[in-house]
Scaffold this active site. Sequence first.
Site, PDB file in Angstrom:
ATOM      1  N   ASN A 154       0.805  -1.223   0.000  1.00  0.00           N
ATOM      2  CA  ASN A 154       0.000   0.000   0.000  1.00  0.00           C
ATOM      3  C   ASN A 154       0.840   1.277   0.000  1.00  0.00           C
ATOM      4  O   ASN A 154       0.358   2.320  -0.393  1.00  0.00           O
ATOM      5  CB  ASN A 154      -0.942   0.007   1.214  1.00  0.00           C
ATOM      6  CG  ASN A 154      -0.264  -0.397   2.497  1.00  0.00           C
ATOM      7  OD1 ASN A 154       0.371  -1.456   2.575  1.00  0.00           O
ATOM      8  ND2 ASN A 154      -0.371   0.420   3.502  1.00  0.00           N
ATOM      9  N   SER A 202     -11.132  -5.498   0.808  1.00  0.00           N
ATOM     10  CA  SER A 202     -11.791  -4.387   1.492  1.00  0.00           C
ATOM     11  C   SER A 202     -12.512  -3.518   0.463  1.00  0.00           C
ATOM     12  O   SER A 202     -11.900  -3.049  -0.497  1.00  0.00           O
ATOM     13  CB  SER A 202     -10.744  -3.561   2.238  1.00  0.00           C
ATOM     14  OG  SER A 202     -11.368  -2.467   2.840  1.00  0.00           O
ATOM     15  N   CYS A 329      -3.108   4.223   6.751  1.00  0.00           N
ATOM     16  CA  CYS A 329      -3.871   3.130   7.354  1.00  0.00           C
ATOM     17  C   CYS A 329      -3.526   2.896   8.815  1.00  0.00           C
ATOM     18  O   CYS A 329      -4.010   1.969   9.424  1.00  0.00           O
ATOM     19  CB  CYS A 329      -3.658   1.847   6.567  1.00  0.00           C
ATOM     20  SG  CYS A 329      -4.070   2.063   4.848  1.00  0.00           S
TER      21      CYS A 329
END
Length: 391
Positions: A154, A202, A329
């Site tokens: 990510n 997700s 995150c």
Amino acid sequence: MGKIIYLEHAATTPVDERVVRKMEPYFTELFANPATKWTSSISKKVNEAIEEARKNVASLINASPEEIIFTSGGTESDNTALKGIAFANKDKGNEIITTPIEHNAVLKSAERLHELGFVVKYASVDSKGFVDPDEIRKLITEKTLLVSVMHANNEIGTIEPIEEIGKICKEKGVYFHTDTVQTAAHIPINVEKMNIDLLSISSHKFYGPKGVGALYVRNGTKIIPYMDGGGHESGFRSGTLNTTGIIGLGEASRIGKEEQGKRESYIKELRDTLIQKVMEEIPAVYLNGPGDNKRLPGNVSLIIQGIINEPLLVALNERGIIAGGGSACSAGKKKPSHVLTSIGVAAGDLSSVIRMTLGKDNKKEDIDFIVESIKEITKGLRNLSPFWEEK
Ligand code: PLP
């Protein structure tokens, strides 16, 4: 609010209007609990919509609908995969293999398992963030229960050699979990071809609502539930279903599958133009992660030497450009990124990283304004710095 150029798609995405429309009736007239489908006709309808969503999620990754379990998102799916496999198979072994660049949902679950007596081994990553499948092969022993390697990172966008790792796990007879939170609906995923046993999804990372996700569990996998209670989701995940969220996830998956190829090539082109222009226009800028096809379509992670990222991000925000520092995150923590330190970014460069993650609604014509803004702000910040000298 003036014009916004949103470049934080790895943190979250806006919900697609088609997804919102699909969800809407399930807040009001179709509000019934799908668990009472035998007694109420509204529940029956809701239940049918849930099953349609399950099919759409399954189809996105080439799984069967009964292998999809709805969860509250990537974090719950990762926790369930690691802990559920470890607890269910503790009579067979006690080892888990993962990497140091996973999301905290995996890393912290692994740490918890370690506290409970499991052994956690970390495969190393190279300077671009790649895991070496051969190292995974060497780390596996007869005590290994699970290998967990993310599909793509990510922060720096590295796409891992999942297919090779899956093949090794299959040969060795150990379960293979992958976190596809950043890749689902962005690049192709095929659980059969990639030999994946468990996979986390997700919804809010691909134009669906927040707080909902899925865990794929291959038929025949020995795993115990993480949430005990009323026995929803065939006993695997108790709790009244988040019907609107699940229906949104299903619709985002359907649209994602249909539009994935088109989005991927469009976003890649934007990404490559942005990287190229920033690096051409501003001296002492370096790319984190790989520079080719092994990079997530929308990820741009740069070290801009001689600046601290926070004032740059604030100044960009004043111009309507929303970018990020490392990853969003970790609930706003200011610790140096474990991903950047794992790939060997020098201590002095850790706070000079800017992450821009592009999405389907970004426009080609905005690229020049983004580059120009970064260039001007960087120049101003470097001029103020007593340590910066233009080479
Ligand atoms: N895994 C990865 C790779 C992520 O980027 C995120 C981001 O938030 C998560 C897991 C957690 O997902 P969620 O926000 O749905 O809990």
